[in-house]
Write an enzyme that holds these catalytic residues in place. Structure first.
Site, PDB file in Angstrom:
ATOM      1  N   GLN A 109     -35.609 -26.690 -26.463  1.00  0.00           N
ATOM      2  CA  GLN A 109     -34.885 -27.264 -25.327  1.00  0.00           C
ATOM      3  C   GLN A 109     -34.213 -26.156 -24.530  1.00  0.00           C
ATOM      4  OE1 GLN A 109     -31.514 -29.581 -26.560  1.00  0.00           O
ATOM      5  NE2 GLN A 109     -31.471 -30.807 -24.710  1.00  0.00           N
ATOM      6  N   SER A 112     -29.000 -25.247 -21.839  1.00  0.00           N
ATOM      7  CA  SER A 112     -27.752 -24.494 -21.695  1.00  0.00           C
ATOM      8  C   SER A 112     -27.998 -23.077 -21.188  1.00  0.00           C
ATOM      9  CB  SER A 112     -27.018 -24.432 -23.029  1.00  0.00           C
ATOM     10  OG  SER A 112     -26.582 -25.704 -23.428  1.00  0.00           O
ATOM     11  N   SER A 144     -32.411 -23.596 -30.100  1.00  0.00           N
ATOM     12  CA  SER A 144     -32.928 -23.731 -31.460  1.00  0.00           C
ATOM     13  C   SER A 144     -34.448 -23.763 -31.445  1.00  0.00           C
ATOM     14  CB  SER A 144     -32.393 -25.022 -32.095  1.00  0.00           C
ATOM     15  OG  SER A 144     -30.987 -25.001 -32.179  1.00  0.00           O
ATOM     16  N   GLU A 227     -30.748 -37.136 -27.722  1.00  0.00           N
ATOM     17  CA  GLU A 227     -30.344 -36.019 -28.584  1.00  0.00           C
ATOM     18  C   GLU A 227     -29.128 -36.404 -29.422  1.00  0.00           C
ATOM     19  OE1 GLU A 227     -29.184 -31.282 -28.189  1.00  0.00           O
ATOM     20  OE2 GLU A 227     -28.899 -32.597 -26.474  1.00  0.00           O
ATOM     21  N   GLU A 360     -15.456 -31.972 -26.708  1.00  0.00           N
ATOM     22  CA  GLU A 360     -14.596 -32.243 -25.558  1.00  0.00           C
ATOM     23  C   GLU A 360     -15.352 -33.023 -24.478  1.00  0.00           C
ATOM     24  OE1 GLU A 360     -12.989 -29.089 -27.970  1.00  0.00           O
ATOM     25  OE2 GLU A 360     -14.969 -29.352 -27.069  1.00  0.00           O
TER      26      GLU A 360
END
Length: 390
Positions: A109, A112, A144, A227, A360
């Site tokens: 994936q 980010s 990952s 996910e 968060e």
């Protein structure tokens, strides 16, 4: 239910697990519609209710059938597959889903970035169209399985002149293409299961785009919702997951027990059982449609429980709990939370509150989309991405 059980038994009779090669068995299972029973026929399913998958899995497990090593291909199963099913063309579905499910092709994936983790929509990786191709340049991080992946789900900015959520497009990237460079990131455990990925002039055919140009944020929400369910809502038996090793240590090592630790263990055991049963309810809701923001709550609980349970296990074991037998920089192809020692579990669980969305961010999702609380002020919501401070 009877028909699905009968179909599974007929399949096992035609493909005995003891005498059928593992890959041949998995391919045949997909073709028989017993991979994802709720997927359409021809794409690994039967168009049946999702709840019947448990019936199929139980029959196959009882017969000693091989599985597809879901820990190794979890990103493909839990994130790429439902997104491809929802937004892919018929050609894309038929190209990607079978080798994804059998484990012949591993997925990763590419979401980010160093400057866009929690604020994913602020990503800066650019994709510029040249004819029937897109030229991609940028950097992704915390990826990952990138070191073993053939394919990646990728979001990139295709229009910097519109607000950040509107100018994103979703692609499938071939990790073997020129310009894709994977570098290991060493973690607190000493190993490197994830990576940083550099994309330099990578050419992606427009035929590998998922969804419309500029609609990547909406497509990505399907990935992210799935996910969080995949991470926090996995099916577990009683005392499955992190609570299992801790409970076994308590039973087998009476000399370690104290009253205070006993009370804390009981509370965590109850919390783990509540989380397990809540996950079952969440999966029942999934029968009616796509996962929603409730998965964020499950993932929040998963992270908190893993960290508290692994911390108590280290405390219970005392000095022995601090031992960690392997600090070499291994490059594992899957994560095993329970098959290692207590020190590994304690260290690895620290990442649970970051991966799959930080706690968060997930708290905001639960507050706004589950509880209906007022949204936090967002001053950059209507500002073009190119004009944002970075």
């Amino acid at each position: 239910m009877t028909d699905v059980r009968r179909l599974t038994q007929e399949f096992l009779a035609a493909h005995p697990p003891a005498t059928t090669e593992r890959l041949d068995f998995l391919r045949a299972r997909f073709d028989a519609g017993l991979a994802w029973v709720h997927f359409p026929e021809g794409l690994g399913g039967l168009g049946a209710p999702r709840s019947l998958q448990a019936v199929v899995d139980a029959e196959l497990e009882a017969a000693g059938a091989p599985d597809n090593d879901p820990r190794r291909i979890g990103i493909g199963l839990g994130m790429a597959a439902p997104t491809i099913l929802a937004y892919g063309t018929e050609e894309q579905k038929r190209q990607y889903l079978r080798p994804l499910w059998t484990g012949e092709e591993v997925w990763c994936q590419l979401f980010s970035e160093p400057g866009a983790g929690s604020d994913l929509a602020a990503l800066g990786t650019r994709a510029v169209r040249e004819g029937d191709e897109w030229v991609v340049n940028g950097q992704k991080v915390w990826t990952s399985s990138a070191h073993v992946a053939r394919w990646a789900i990728l979001i990139a900015r295709t229009d910097p002149d519109v607000p950040k959520h509107a100018g994103i497009t979703y692609f499938v990237c071939d990790m073997t293409d020129p310009g894709v460079e994977v570098r290991p990131l060493r973690q607190i455990t000493g190993e490197a299961e994830f990576n940083e990925v550099f994309l330099t002039g990578v050419r992606i055919p427009d035929s590998r785009r998922l969804g419309a140009v500029g609609d990547g944020w909406r497509v990505a929400q399907t990935t992210l919702n799935n996910e969080r369910v995949a991470i926090g809502g996995m099916r577990l038996p009683r005392e499955g997951g992190m609570i299992g090793p801790l409970a076994r240590t308590w039973r087998e090592r009476p000399e370690l027990r104290t009253h205070d630790l006993h009370q804390r263990l009981l509370k965590l055991w109850v919390d783990a059982e509540v989380a397990r049963l809540t996950g079952e309810r969440l999966r029942q809701q999934l029968v009616a449609g796509q996962p929603g923001p409730e998965g964020a709550g499950m993932k929040l609980g998963f992270a908190r429980l893993n960290q508290e349970i692994s911390g108590l296990e280290v405390e219970l074991r005392g000095e022995e709990g601090l031992l960690y037998d392997d600090w070499t920089m291994r490059r594992p192809d899957k994560v095993d939370f329970t098959g290692r020692d207590a020190g590994y579990r304690y260290l690895r669980s620290k990442g649970n509150s970051i991966e799959g969305g930080t706690s968060e961010v997930l708290l905001n999702i639960v507050a706004e989309r589950v509880l209906g609380l007022p949204a936090e002020p967002r001053t950059d919501k209507d500002v073009a991405w190119k004009d944002l401070a970075r």
